[in-house]
Motif scaffolding. Structure first.
Motif, PDB file in Angstrom:
ATOM      1  N   GLN A  91       0.832  -1.199   0.000  1.00 32.96           N
ATOM      2  CA  GLN A  91       0.000   0.000   0.000  1.00 32.96           C
ATOM      3  C   GLN A  91       0.869   1.253   0.000  1.00 32.96           C
ATOM      4  OE1 GLN A  91      -3.817   0.511   2.413  1.00 32.96           O
ATOM      5  NE2 GLN A  91      -2.365   1.584   3.713  1.00 32.96           N
ATOM      6  N   LYS A 146       1.110   4.176  -2.959  1.00 35.35           N
ATOM      7  CA  LYS A 146       0.928   5.604  -2.667  1.00 35.35           C
ATOM      8  C   LYS A 146       2.117   6.416  -3.156  1.00 35.35           C
ATOM      9  CE  LYS A 146      -2.142   5.187   1.342  1.00 35.35           C
ATOM     10  NZ  LYS A 146      -2.282   5.427   2.810  1.00 35.35           N
ATOM     11  N   ARG A 177       1.594   6.917  -6.819  1.00 45.14           N
ATOM     12  CA  ARG A 177       0.530   7.887  -7.064  1.00 45.14           C
ATOM     13  C   ARG A 177       0.986   9.309  -6.755  1.00 45.14           C
ATOM     14  NH1 ARG A 177      -3.079   4.599  -3.360  1.00 45.14           N
ATOM     15  NH2 ARG A 177      -3.596   2.754  -4.598  1.00 45.14           N
ATOM     16  N   THR A 178       1.748   9.455  -5.686  1.00 42.56           N
ATOM     17  CA  THR A 178       2.257  10.788  -5.353  1.00 42.56           C
ATOM     18  C   THR A 178       3.158  11.323  -6.453  1.00 42.56           C
ATOM     19  OG1 THR A 178       2.176  10.269  -2.980  1.00 42.56           O
ATOM     20  CG2 THR A 178       3.588  12.086  -3.651  1.00 42.56           C
ATOM     21  N   ALA A 220      -5.619   8.560  -4.603  1.00 45.19           N
ATOM     22  CA  ALA A 220      -5.896   7.123  -4.529  1.00 45.19           C
ATOM     23  C   ALA A 220      -7.255   6.838  -5.139  1.00 45.19           C
ATOM     24  CB  ALA A 220      -5.845   6.646  -3.083  1.00 45.19           C
TER      25      ALA A 220
END
Length: 438
Positions: free
Chosen positions: A422, A426, A429-430, A436
């Motif tokens: 997870q 993240k 994605r950042t 998210a």
């Protein structure tokens, strides 16, 4: 004189307790009256969690259940699912923002699953890894039972080259849906069964090397393919994985053997001392690849660490099987292969070294590697937790029925792995600058 009428005993209390995250340690008694959780001044429980909104959720006890109603666009999670409205029973957990809460109800029977969850909570806190609130097992493994052509398998492994590594914007940073690892498991299992049948019928000694190697490889290799599949940047080729598995497996064993010779931990701690020595040996082996700038993601470290752990596990299991066969015969050899294979699903070198690798890469990030990163608390906390789990795993003085110790440690280790996945998603994605997925 009439007897006094006995008063009705008060109803037993229900509490919602935060067991991990920014609100850890907070405790709220839940009653039939509505209770508001959020960061606003009017809330019954003021949250310190930055991911919680001003008016986040309304709680109310309904019999022995807790009714939860979302009040904002940011939703609570139960069992990995975002919910607008749900009911919890005793022992169930609820994620509010980045904090994990658990309902404590009277008469809630203890369970192994609950104990594993609580152990995972504590280990997550100690290791500095957020629990996997986004994870949903049903969705993650939805593709396992689907039909897949061989072309799909070949395409799955054609990764990590200049032509097949996707650019940052094209990386799919949703939770991966691995399935190839199951196919690899059944293929290697079928090969192992074939060797066993051949051995039982012919007892030809030429079958022993294949029997030992396939039996030692089957489950660790399947786990490694799982980590290859969850490496969503797809920037590490199968060639790099195989090379590190062979070289890293040998180097980590040699370094560990040197540590066994120059330290006195085995005499001081017995078999538990291997937890410190072997985890240190495997962690230092990761220095072979940590300097490579293109492997910059936490998920890369998870895969590369699992690769070194797989090499160590395969070579070690093969050695134990050979020793058992020489000392006590073929039955002992087969028992050793089966037991070590089964237990490797529940924990062991693949998971522990994967976590250590992810922690090291999380510290390194986009920066050039420096030796000081090995003393960063974010790395040392994870390394310490893996050493502790390894030591407990090896400690013969603690045994539970039905392999209970290994089941508990394995469940906690998998929770940490999912939390690290997870965290890695993240990170991607950042870097992509996106939120998210709901």
């Amino acid at each position: 004189m009439s007897e006094p009428t006995p008063s009705t005993p008060p109803a037993a209390s229900h509490f919602l307790i935060c067991i991990a995250g920014p609100d850890q340690g907070k405790r709220l008694e839940v009653t039939t009256a509505p209770l508001l959780i959020g960061r606003g001044a009017e809330c019954n429980l003021l949250s310190d969690d930055p991911a919680v909104t001003e008016r986040f959720a309304m709680l109310r006890r309904d019999g022995n259940r807790l009714h939860v109603q979302a009040l904002s666009d940011t939703l609570p999670y139960t069992d990995g699912h975002p919910v607008t409205e749900t009911y919890l029973t005793g022992g169930q957990q609820l994620r509010l923002g980045r904090s994990l809460w658990q309902l404590q109800a009277p008469g809630t029977p203890p369970s192994v699953l609950g104990f594993v969850n609580r152990l995972g909570d504590h280990l997550s806190t100690v290791a500095g890894i957020e629990k996997p609130g986004e994870w949903n097992a049903r969705e993650m493994f939805a593709d396992v039972g689907k039909h897949h052509a061989d072309d799909e398998v070949e395409a799955y492994f054609t990764v990590g080259t200049a032509a097949t590594t996707p650019p940052l914007a094209a990386i799919d940073a949703r939770w991966p849906k691995p399935w190839v690892f199951v196919r690899v498991f059944f293929v290697t299992l079928a090969l192992y069964v074939g060797f066993v049948v051949a051995w039982n019928n012919f007892e030809n000694e030429n079958l022993i090397p294949g029997l030992i190697m396939i039996g030692s490889v089957a489950i660790p290799l399947s786990l490694l393919i799982f980590f290859l599949e969850v490496n969503v940047p797809r920037n590490i080729s199968l060639y790099q994985v195989v090379k590190l598995l062979l070289i890293g497996g040998l180097v980590s064993i040699v370094v560990s053997l040197i540590f066994f010779q120059v330290t006195n931990l085995s005499n001081l701690l017995g078999a538990a001392g291997a937890g410190i020595i072997e985890e240190s040996g495997k962690a230092l082996t990761l220095l072979l690849v940590v300097r490579r700038a293109r492997f910059r993601w936490t998920l890369n470290g998870l895969l590369l660490g699992a690769t070194v752990g797989t090499g160590f596990a395969v070579f070690e299991s093969a050695g134990y099987a050979l020793r058992a066969g020489l000392d006590a015969g073929s039955v002992a050899m087969l028992d050793t292969i089966m037991q070590r294979g089964f237990l490797s699903v529940l924990g062991g070198h693949v998971l522990w070294t994967g976590l250590v690798g992810a922690a090291l890469w999380r510290v390194r990030g986009d920066q050039p590697f420096r030796s000081g990163m090995l003393t960063d608390p974010r790395f040392l906390r994870v390394l310490g937790v893996c050493m502790a789990m390894h030591m407990i795993w090896n400690y013969d003085g603690l045994q539970l029925p039905l392999f209970g110790k290994y089941v508990i440690l394995g469940g906690a280790a998998w929770l940490l792995v999912l939390g690290m996945i997870q965290d890695g998603l993240k990170q991607v994605r950042t870097a992509q600058g996106i939120a998210a997925p709901a």
